[in-house]
Motif scaffolding. Structure first.
Motif, PDB file in Angstrom:
ATOM      1  N   THR A 119       0.830  -1.200   0.000  1.00 55.51           N
ATOM      2  CA  THR A 119       0.000   0.000   0.000  1.00 55.51           C
ATOM      3  C   THR A 119       0.865   1.251   0.000  1.00 55.51           C
ATOM      4  O   THR A 119       0.609   2.194  -0.739  1.00 55.51           O
ATOM      5  N   ALA A 120       1.896   1.277   0.816  1.00 58.41           N
ATOM      6  CA  ALA A 120       2.770   2.450   0.894  1.00 58.41           C
ATOM      7  C   ALA A 120       3.443   2.723  -0.449  1.00 58.41           C
ATOM      8  O   ALA A 120       3.574   3.873  -0.869  1.00 58.41           O
ATOM      9  N   VAL A 121       3.831   1.683  -1.150  1.00 54.61           N
ATOM     10  CA  VAL A 121       4.461   1.846  -2.461  1.00 54.61           C
ATOM     11  C   VAL A 121       3.446   2.340  -3.484  1.00 54.61           C
ATOM     12  O   VAL A 121       3.724   3.229  -4.286  1.00 54.61           O
ATOM     13  N   ARG A 122       2.231   1.804  -3.457  1.00 52.38           N
ATOM     14  CA  ARG A 122       1.217   2.162  -4.446  1.00 52.38           C
ATOM     15  C   ARG A 122       0.613   3.536  -4.205  1.00 52.38           C
ATOM     16  O   ARG A 122       0.148   4.181  -5.145  1.00 52.38           O
ATOM     17  N   GLU A 123       0.576   4.011  -2.958  1.00 53.43           N
ATOM     18  CA  GLU A 123      -0.036   5.308  -2.662  1.00 53.43           C
ATOM     19  C   GLU A 123       0.617   6.440  -3.445  1.00 53.43           C
ATOM     20  O   GLU A 123      -0.046   7.374  -3.854  1.00 53.43           O
ATOM     21  N   ALA A 124       1.903   6.349  -3.657  1.00 54.31           N
ATOM     22  CA  ALA A 124       2.618   7.409  -4.377  1.00 54.31           C
ATOM     23  C   ALA A 124       2.179   7.480  -5.835  1.00 54.31           C
ATOM     24  O   ALA A 124       2.092   8.554  -6.410  1.00 54.31           O
ATOM     25  N   ALA A 125       1.878   6.340  -6.421  1.00 52.38           N
ATOM     26  CA  ALA A 125       1.530   6.299  -7.847  1.00 52.38           C
ATOM     27  C   ALA A 125       0.032   6.382  -8.103  1.00 52.38           C
ATOM     28  O   ALA A 125      -0.384   6.851  -9.150  1.00 52.38           O
ATOM     29  N   THR A 126      -0.791   5.931  -7.166  1.00 52.25           N
ATOM     30  CA  THR A 126      -2.229   5.842  -7.385  1.00 52.25           C
ATOM     31  C   THR A 126      -2.975   6.528  -6.242  1.00 52.25           C
ATOM     32  O   THR A 126      -3.101   5.947  -5.168  1.00 52.25           O
ATOM     33  N   PRO A 127      -3.448   7.744  -6.460  1.00 51.89           N
ATOM     34  CA  PRO A 127      -4.203   8.404  -5.390  1.00 51.89           C
ATOM     35  C   PRO A 127      -5.586   7.766  -5.228  1.00 51.89           C
ATOM     36  O   PRO A 127      -6.103   7.155  -6.144  1.00 51.89           O
ATOM     37  N   GLY A 128      -6.151   7.894  -4.060  1.00 54.38           N
ATOM     38  CA  GLY A 128      -7.502   7.402  -3.823  1.00 54.38           C
ATOM     39  C   GLY A 128      -7.530   6.021  -3.211  1.00 54.38           C
ATOM     40  O   GLY A 128      -6.503   5.439  -2.852  1.00 54.38           O
ATOM     41  N   VAL A 129      -8.733   5.489  -3.116  1.00 53.52           N
ATOM     42  CA  VAL A 129      -8.943   4.209  -2.450  1.00 53.52           C
ATOM     43  C   VAL A 129      -8.265   3.055  -3.181  1.00 53.52           C
ATOM     44  O   VAL A 129      -7.885   2.062  -2.567  1.00 53.52           O
ATOM     45  N   GLU A 130      -8.057   3.179  -4.484  1.00 54.23           N
ATOM     46  CA  GLU A 130      -7.412   2.110  -5.249  1.00 54.23           C
ATOM     47  C   GLU A 130      -6.035   1.764  -4.692  1.00 54.23           C
ATOM     48  O   GLU A 130      -5.603   0.616  -4.729  1.00 54.23           O
ATOM     49  N   ALA A 131      -5.330   2.758  -4.170  1.00 53.48           N
ATOM     50  CA  ALA A 131      -3.990   2.528  -3.624  1.00 53.48           C
ATOM     51  C   ALA A 131      -4.025   1.694  -2.351  1.00 53.48           C
ATOM     52  O   ALA A 131      -3.027   1.094  -1.977  1.00 53.48           O
ATOM     53  N   LEU A 132      -5.155   1.654  -1.692  1.00 51.90           N
ATOM     54  CA  LEU A 132      -5.255   0.958  -0.412  1.00 51.90           C
ATOM     55  C   LEU A 132      -5.740  -0.487  -0.536  1.00 51.90           C
ATOM     56  O   LEU A 132      -5.730  -1.223   0.437  1.00 51.90           O
ATOM     57  N   LEU A 133      -6.205  -0.877  -1.700  1.00 51.69           N
ATOM     58  CA  LEU A 133      -6.801  -2.205  -1.883  1.00 51.69           C
ATOM     59  C   LEU A 133      -5.775  -3.318  -1.785  1.00 51.69           C
ATOM     60  O   LEU A 133      -4.617  -3.114  -2.158  1.00 51.69           O
ATOM     61  N   PRO A 134      -6.151  -4.486  -1.338  1.00 54.90           N
ATOM     62  CA  PRO A 134      -7.445  -4.817  -0.734  1.00 54.90           C
ATOM     63  C   PRO A 134      -7.552  -4.276   0.697  1.00 54.90           C
ATOM     64  O   PRO A 134      -6.557  -4.151   1.402  1.00 54.90           O
ATOM     65  N   LEU A 135      -8.779  -3.960   1.091  1.00 56.93           N
ATOM     66  CA  LEU A 135      -9.063  -3.409   2.414  1.00 56.93           C
ATOM     67  C   LEU A 135      -9.887  -4.400   3.227  1.00 56.93           C
ATOM     68  O   LEU A 135     -10.844  -4.976   2.714  1.00 56.93           O
ATOM     69  N   GLU A 136      -9.524  -4.570   4.484  1.00 54.96           N
ATOM     70  CA  GLU A 136     -10.356  -5.373   5.383  1.00 54.96           C
ATOM     71  C   GLU A 136     -11.275  -4.428   6.145  1.00 54.96           C
ATOM     72  O   GLU A 136     -10.809  -3.451   6.739  1.00 54.96           O
ATOM     73  N   PHE A 137     -12.571  -4.698   6.093  1.00 57.82           N
ATOM     74  CA  PHE A 137     -13.573  -3.903   6.806  1.00 57.82           C
ATOM     75  C   PHE A 137     -14.059  -4.679   8.010  1.00 57.82           C
ATOM     76  O   PHE A 137     -14.351  -5.872   7.905  1.00 57.82           O
ATOM     77  N   GLN A 138     -14.153  -3.997   9.152  1.00 59.08           N
ATOM     78  CA  GLN A 138     -14.710  -4.573  10.361  1.00 59.08           C
ATOM     79  C   GLN A 138     -15.754  -3.624  10.910  1.00 59.08           C
ATOM     80  O   GLN A 138     -15.497  -2.431  11.067  1.00 59.08           O
ATOM     81  N   VAL A 139     -16.919  -4.168  11.200  1.00 59.66           N
ATOM     82  CA  VAL A 139     -17.988  -3.375  11.800  1.00 59.66           C
ATOM     83  C   VAL A 139     -18.606  -4.202  12.914  1.00 59.66           C
ATOM     84  O   VAL A 139     -18.772  -5.406  12.790  1.00 59.66           O
TER      85      VAL A 139
END
Length: 112
Positions: free
Chosen positions: A69-89
């Protein structure tokens, strides 16, 4: 006598059918007051993540692979850079399960 092997009670690809079966089984058990249910799922696409954020703004979302994620955040802004995401509710039992099943996508998920 006990066994260390768990056997499936029901197998179905339909989460609503599985939830209905689980509710029927829980109806046989003694009711517990003030019980919470936790929903956990993985958003694999940006559309799934946005749908889960919209349905559960209070949910905790965590990137599964923090290094990538840290590597991709620089190249891809937005939620796409964070995928896959684990959601807990976590909410009171009986108040959100159907909404959770409607919001999950193609990633694995569970209610407990």
């Amino acid at each position: 006598m006990s066994t260390s092997t768990a056997l499936p009670v029901l197998r179905t690809p339909d989460p609503h059918v599985a939830h209905a079966a689980a509710r029927r089984l829980l109806a046989l058990a003694e009711a517990v007051a003030d019980c919470n249910t936790e929903g956990v799922t993985t958003a694999l696409t940006a559309a799934e993540a946005r749908r889960l954020f919209a349905a559960f703004p209070e949910a905790r979302a965590t990137p599964i692979d923090l290094h990538r994620t840290a590597v991709r955040e620089a190249a891809t802004p937005g939620v796409e850079a964070l995928l896959p995401l684990e959601f807990q509710v976590q909410q009171p039992a009986g108040t959100f399960e159907e909404r959770f099943l409607d919001a999950i996508g193609s990633g694995p998920g569970s209610l407990s």
